[in-house]
Design an enzyme around this catalytic site. Sequence first.
Site: not given
Length: 320
Positions: A155, A230
Site C-alpha cells: 500500500d 483500483h
Amino acid sequence: MSRRVPIEPQRVDAPLTQSATFLILSLTPDPSGGSTKTVRSVLSKLSDLAKNVAIRDLNAAFACTVGIGSGVWDAVTGGLPRPKELHSFPEVKGGVHTAVSTPGDLLLHIRAERRDLCFEFERQVMDLLGDAVSVVDETVGFRYFDVRDLLGFVDGTANPVGPAVPDSVLVASEDDSSGEGGSYVVVQKYLHDLKAWKALSTEKQEAVIGRTKWDNIELEDAEEGTQQAHKSLATVEDDNGEEQSILRDNMPFGSPGSKEYGTYFIGYSKRLWVIEKMLERMFVGDPPGLHDRILDFSRAVTGSTFFAPSSTLLESIDPE
C-alpha cells in the site's frame, strides 16, 4: 522594513511508522465557550507536548498532526481566515456503494515506531482536553509486514518521495495565503470482507488492484470505457493532463478475535479537490456505473475532512 515570519508546517511528511493512532474528536457544546477555550489552549501547546514525548526515544520517529474540521474552524482559530477549499466531507453516492460522511471536529494523527509513545501522548492530550471533547472514533493501526494492507498488497506505492512531498501536500502562499504551510486531510475507515476476498484467485485479486501481489509490479490499464483497476481509478489528473499526487499514510487495523479487519485511509494534499475527485472515480466510476471493484470487498464506514494548519498558526491561537 518588517521581516516576514517564516511559516513552520506540521509534520505531515513524517515517515510511515510501526504504529499509529487515528483519533476523531467532537467539541462538547458549551454556550459559555469554555470547551473552545480549552481546545484552543491545548492545540496551541501541542508541539511542546509532542517534544516531551518524543525526547524519550529520539529514534522512534514520533510525530503528531492535528486537523481542524470546517464546522469548528472559525471558533477554534479565533476567526482566522479559512482555507479556500475547506468544507465538510461530502457523501459520494454511487450506483452500488457510498462513501459516507460522518462527524468530526478534530483529528489527531499520532504515529511512532513504538506503540507506548502513541499511547502516552494520547493520554496526556486527552487529560488536558478533559470534558471539552468527546471521542467519535479511535482506531489503532499497525504496519503489516512489508507495508502491506490486510488484503495482502503493498500500500502507498504511488506516494510522492523526497522534494515532491511538500510540493504535493503543503499549500503554497501563492495558491492560498490563508492556508499557507497547511494541508487538507481526508480520512476514511474501511472494513474488509476477507472471506469473500480470499475466495478470489490471486489473478483476480491482481486485476482488482492493478498490481501483482507478490512483487508489486504495475499491470497495464484496462481499455478506455471498460472497468478499471483500483490503481487507475485512484489516479487523478488536472485539466492539463498532469497527474496529481497525494500522500497516503494508510494503516491496517483489526482484531482476529472479533473478526474485524480493515484499512484506515488517510490522505494529505495541498488540493482537496484531488482526493474528492479520486473518491468520485472510485465510488461513481469512470465511466459512471463502473465502480472500483475493491469496494465490493472494502466498505467505507466513516468519512471526514480536516485542514492541518501550520504549526505557526496553531501556536498563535492560544486564547491567553
